[in-house]
Design a protein around this motif. Sequence first.
Motif, PDB file in Angstrom:
ATOM      1  N   GLN A 175      -8.918  33.144 -11.339  1.00  0.00           N
ATOM      2  CA  GLN A 175      -7.718  31.931 -11.879  1.00  0.00           C
ATOM      3  C   GLN A 175      -7.695  31.101 -10.795  1.00  0.00           C
ATOM      4  OE1 GLN A 175      -4.572  34.427 -10.810  1.00  0.00           O
ATOM      5  NE2 GLN A 175      -4.084  34.809 -12.685  1.00  0.00           N
ATOM      6  N   GLU A 176      -7.488  30.237 -12.097  1.00  0.00           N
ATOM      7  CA  GLU A 176      -7.059  28.966 -10.934  1.00  0.00           C
ATOM      8  C   GLU A 176      -6.200  28.267 -10.051  1.00  0.00           C
ATOM      9  OE1 GLU A 176      -9.393  25.803 -12.678  1.00  0.00           O
ATOM     10  OE2 GLU A 176     -11.303  26.926 -13.042  1.00  0.00           O
ATOM     11  N   ALA A 177      -6.052  27.517  -9.149  1.00  0.00           N
ATOM     12  CA  ALA A 177      -4.936  27.520  -8.600  1.00  0.00           C
ATOM     13  C   ALA A 177      -4.220  26.018  -9.665  1.00  0.00           C
ATOM     14  CB  ALA A 177      -3.973  27.015  -7.058  1.00  0.00           C
ATOM     15  N   SER A 178      -2.863  25.955  -9.798  1.00  0.00           N
ATOM     16  CA  SER A 178      -2.734  24.814 -10.580  1.00  0.00           C
ATOM     17  C   SER A 178      -1.354  23.688  -9.629  1.00  0.00           C
ATOM     18  CB  SER A 178      -1.452  25.571 -11.784  1.00  0.00           C
ATOM     19  OG  SER A 178      -0.519  26.333 -10.673  1.00  0.00           O
ATOM     20  N   PHE A 179      -1.680  23.172  -9.922  1.00  0.00           N
ATOM     21  CA  PHE A 179      -1.290  22.031  -9.036  1.00  0.00           C
ATOM     22  C   PHE A 179       0.887  22.299  -9.151  1.00  0.00           C
ATOM     23  CE2 PHE A 179       0.813  17.303  -8.899  1.00  0.00           C
ATOM     24  CZ  PHE A 179       0.439  16.929  -8.151  1.00  0.00           C
ATOM     25  N   THR A 180       1.108  22.587 -10.268  1.00  0.00           N
ATOM     26  CA  THR A 180       2.973  22.626  -9.726  1.00  0.00           C
ATOM     27  C   THR A 180       2.240  24.332  -9.290  1.00  0.00           C
ATOM     28  OG1 THR A 180       2.280  24.271 -11.969  1.00  0.00           O
ATOM     29  CG2 THR A 180       2.814  22.318 -12.421  1.00  0.00           C
ATOM     30  N   GLY A 181       1.503  24.597  -8.783  1.00  0.00           N
ATOM     31  CA  GLY A 181       1.974  25.868  -8.213  1.00  0.00           C
ATOM     32  C   GLY A 181       1.903  25.626  -6.442  1.00  0.00           C
ATOM     33  N   PHE A 182       0.956  25.083  -6.142  1.00  0.00           N
ATOM     34  CA  PHE A 182       0.626  23.876  -4.637  1.00  0.00           C
ATOM     35  C   PHE A 182       2.331  23.398  -4.096  1.00  0.00           C
ATOM     36  CE2 PHE A 182      -0.352  20.127  -2.115  1.00  0.00           C
ATOM     37  CZ  PHE A 182      -0.789  21.042  -1.177  1.00  0.00           C
ATOM     38  N   ILE A 183       2.864  22.030  -5.447  1.00  0.00           N
ATOM     39  CA  ILE A 183       4.182  22.102  -5.363  1.00  0.00           C
ATOM     40  C   ILE A 183       5.409  22.434  -4.631  1.00  0.00           C
ATOM     41  CG2 ILE A 183       5.539  20.060  -6.341  1.00  0.00           C
ATOM     42  CD1 ILE A 183       3.266  19.097  -5.668  1.00  0.00           C
ATOM     43  N   ARG A 184       5.489  23.822  -5.352  1.00  0.00           N
ATOM     44  CA  ARG A 184       6.523  24.623  -5.271  1.00  0.00           C
ATOM     45  C   ARG A 184       6.246  25.418  -4.341  1.00  0.00           C
ATOM     46  NH1 ARG A 184       6.409  29.937  -9.464  1.00  0.00           N
ATOM     47  NH2 ARG A 184       6.505  27.214 -10.658  1.00  0.00           N
ATOM     48  N   THR A 185       5.023  25.843  -3.758  1.00  0.00           N
ATOM     49  CA  THR A 185       5.289  26.431  -2.456  1.00  0.00           C
ATOM     50  C   THR A 185       5.119  25.422  -1.382  1.00  0.00           C
ATOM     51  OG1 THR A 185       2.614  27.769  -3.742  1.00  0.00           O
ATOM     52  CG2 THR A 185       3.149  27.688  -0.797  1.00  0.00           C
ATOM     53  N   ILE A 224       7.605  23.137  -1.939  1.00  0.00           N
ATOM     54  CA  ILE A 224       8.711  23.427  -1.298  1.00  0.00           C
ATOM     55  C   ILE A 224       9.654  24.268  -1.071  1.00  0.00           C
ATOM     56  CG2 ILE A 224      10.481  22.477  -3.601  1.00  0.00           C
ATOM     57  CD1 ILE A 224       9.290  21.245  -5.183  1.00  0.00           C
ATOM     58  N   TYR A 225       8.813  25.142  -1.660  1.00  0.00           N
ATOM     59  CA  TYR A 225       9.580  26.266  -0.778  1.00  0.00           C
ATOM     60  C   TYR A 225       9.258  26.475   0.551  1.00  0.00           C
ATOM     61  CZ  TYR A 225       9.908  29.152  -4.526  1.00  0.00           C
ATOM     62  OH  TYR A 225      10.732  29.606  -6.239  1.00  0.00           O
ATOM     63  N   ILE A 245       9.013  23.725   3.156  1.00  0.00           N
ATOM     64  CA  ILE A 245       9.900  22.556   3.050  1.00  0.00           C
ATOM     65  C   ILE A 245      11.029  22.973   3.594  1.00  0.00           C
ATOM     66  CG2 ILE A 245      11.274  20.283   2.934  1.00  0.00           C
ATOM     67  CD1 ILE A 245       8.748  19.337   1.885  1.00  0.00           C
ATOM     68  N   ALA A 246      11.821  23.725   2.465  1.00  0.00           N
ATOM     69  CA  ALA A 246      13.474  24.424   2.074  1.00  0.00           C
ATOM     70  C   ALA A 246      13.100  25.464   2.954  1.00  0.00           C
ATOM     71  CB  ALA A 246      13.043  25.130   1.405  1.00  0.00           C
ATOM     72  N   ILE A 247      12.233  26.468   3.674  1.00  0.00           N
ATOM     73  CA  ILE A 247      13.070  27.359   4.777  1.00  0.00           C
ATOM     74  C   ILE A 247      12.804  26.538   6.377  1.00  0.00           C
ATOM     75  CG2 ILE A 247      11.877  29.134   5.962  1.00  0.00           C
ATOM     76  CD1 ILE A 247      10.053  29.775   2.778  1.00  0.00           C
ATOM     77  N   TYR A 248      12.080  25.588   5.929  1.00  0.00           N
ATOM     78  CA  TYR A 248      11.662  24.491   7.828  1.00  0.00           C
ATOM     79  C   TYR A 248      13.089  24.233   7.952  1.00  0.00           C
ATOM     80  CZ  TYR A 248      11.360  21.012  10.365  1.00  0.00           C
ATOM     81  OH  TYR A 248      11.195  19.974  11.800  1.00  0.00           O
ATOM     82  N   TYR A 249      14.046  23.779   6.830  1.00  0.00           N
ATOM     83  CA  TYR A 249      15.222  22.825   6.927  1.00  0.00           C
ATOM     84  C   TYR A 249      16.273  23.918   6.991  1.00  0.00           C
ATOM     85  CZ  TYR A 249      13.777  18.198   6.147  1.00  0.00           C
ATOM     86  OH  TYR A 249      12.671  16.994   6.459  1.00  0.00           O
ATOM     87  N   ILE A 250      16.049  25.225   6.778  1.00  0.00           N
ATOM     88  CA  ILE A 250      17.229  26.340   6.285  1.00  0.00           C
ATOM     89  C   ILE A 250      17.036  27.185   8.188  1.00  0.00           C
ATOM     90  CG2 ILE A 250      17.573  28.421   6.018  1.00  0.00           C
ATOM     91  CD1 ILE A 250      16.545  27.462   3.218  1.00  0.00           C
ATOM     92  N   ILE A 251      16.134  27.202   8.566  1.00  0.00           N
ATOM     93  CA  ILE A 251      15.933  27.319   9.822  1.00  0.00           C
ATOM     94  C   ILE A 251      16.089  26.719  10.366  1.00  0.00           C
ATOM     95  CG2 ILE A 251      13.889  28.456  11.965  1.00  0.00           C
ATOM     96  CD1 ILE A 251      12.446  29.674   9.379  1.00  0.00           C
ATOM     97  N   LYS A 252      15.928  25.025  10.469  1.00  0.00           N
ATOM     98  CA  LYS A 252      16.284  24.273  11.632  1.00  0.00           C
ATOM     99  C   LYS A 252      17.672  24.019  11.471  1.00  0.00           C
ATOM    100  CE  LYS A 252      15.665  19.610  12.214  1.00  0.00           C
ATOM    101  NZ  LYS A 252      15.535  17.883  11.832  1.00  0.00           N
ATOM    102  N   PHE A 253      18.593  24.644  10.299  1.00  0.00           N
ATOM    103  CA  PHE A 253      19.633  24.296  10.610  1.00  0.00           C
ATOM    104  C   PHE A 253      20.466  25.568  11.195  1.00  0.00           C
ATOM    105  CE2 PHE A 253      23.825  25.159   8.275  1.00  0.00           C
ATOM    106  CZ  PHE A 253      24.890  23.968   7.826  1.00  0.00           C
ATOM    107  N   LEU A 254      20.361  26.519  10.918  1.00  0.00           N
ATOM    108  CA  LEU A 254      20.854  27.759  11.567  1.00  0.00           C
ATOM    109  C   LEU A 254      20.305  27.893  13.031  1.00  0.00           C
ATOM    110  CD1 LEU A 254      19.440  30.380   8.827  1.00  0.00           C
ATOM    111  CD2 LEU A 254      21.359  29.721   9.333  1.00  0.00           C
ATOM    112  N   ALA A 255      19.528  27.435  13.431  1.00  0.00           N
ATOM    113  CA  ALA A 255      18.734  27.414  15.319  1.00  0.00           C
ATOM    114  C   ALA A 255      19.987  26.344  15.085  1.00  0.00           C
ATOM    115  CB  ALA A 255      17.713  25.963  14.759  1.00  0.00           C
ATOM    116  N   ARG A 256      20.056  24.751  15.309  1.00  0.00           N
ATOM    117  CA  ARG A 256      21.165  24.360  15.318  1.00  0.00           C
ATOM    118  C   ARG A 256      22.360  25.062  15.342  1.00  0.00           C
ATOM    119  NH1 ARG A 256      20.333  17.900  13.541  1.00  0.00           N
ATOM    120  NH2 ARG A 256      18.691  17.782  14.592  1.00  0.00           N
TER     121      ARG A 256
END
Length: 93
Positions: free
Chosen positions: A2-12, A14-15, A17-28
């Motif tokens: 299997q080859e990695a797709s561009f959409t799978g890379f973008i989705r990863t 986004i996940y 970045i989203a987890i980073y901002y959620i952890i940052k918000f909860l830490a505040r």
Amino acid sequence: MQEASFTGFIRTLIYIIAIYYIIKFLARLFLPILVKKAVEKAGENFQKQQQYARGNSWQKTANNDEIIIDTANAKKPRETKKVGEYVDYEEID
């Protein structure tokens, strides 16, 4: 294979970045509360140690209010051992 797709890379990305901002918000939200509790706990421990130290080193007698200092906790001077002589080396070119 299997080859990695561009959409799978973008989705990863986004996940991640989203987890980073959620952890940052909860830490505040929760970090100040946790720090405040830790400081209060350290203050309580400090006060307990001070009370314990005062109780052990100073004792008043009931008869004539004399102050007795307990020297068991007093620091004793350390003995230094001489191991040998100091030798100063020079570098020779």
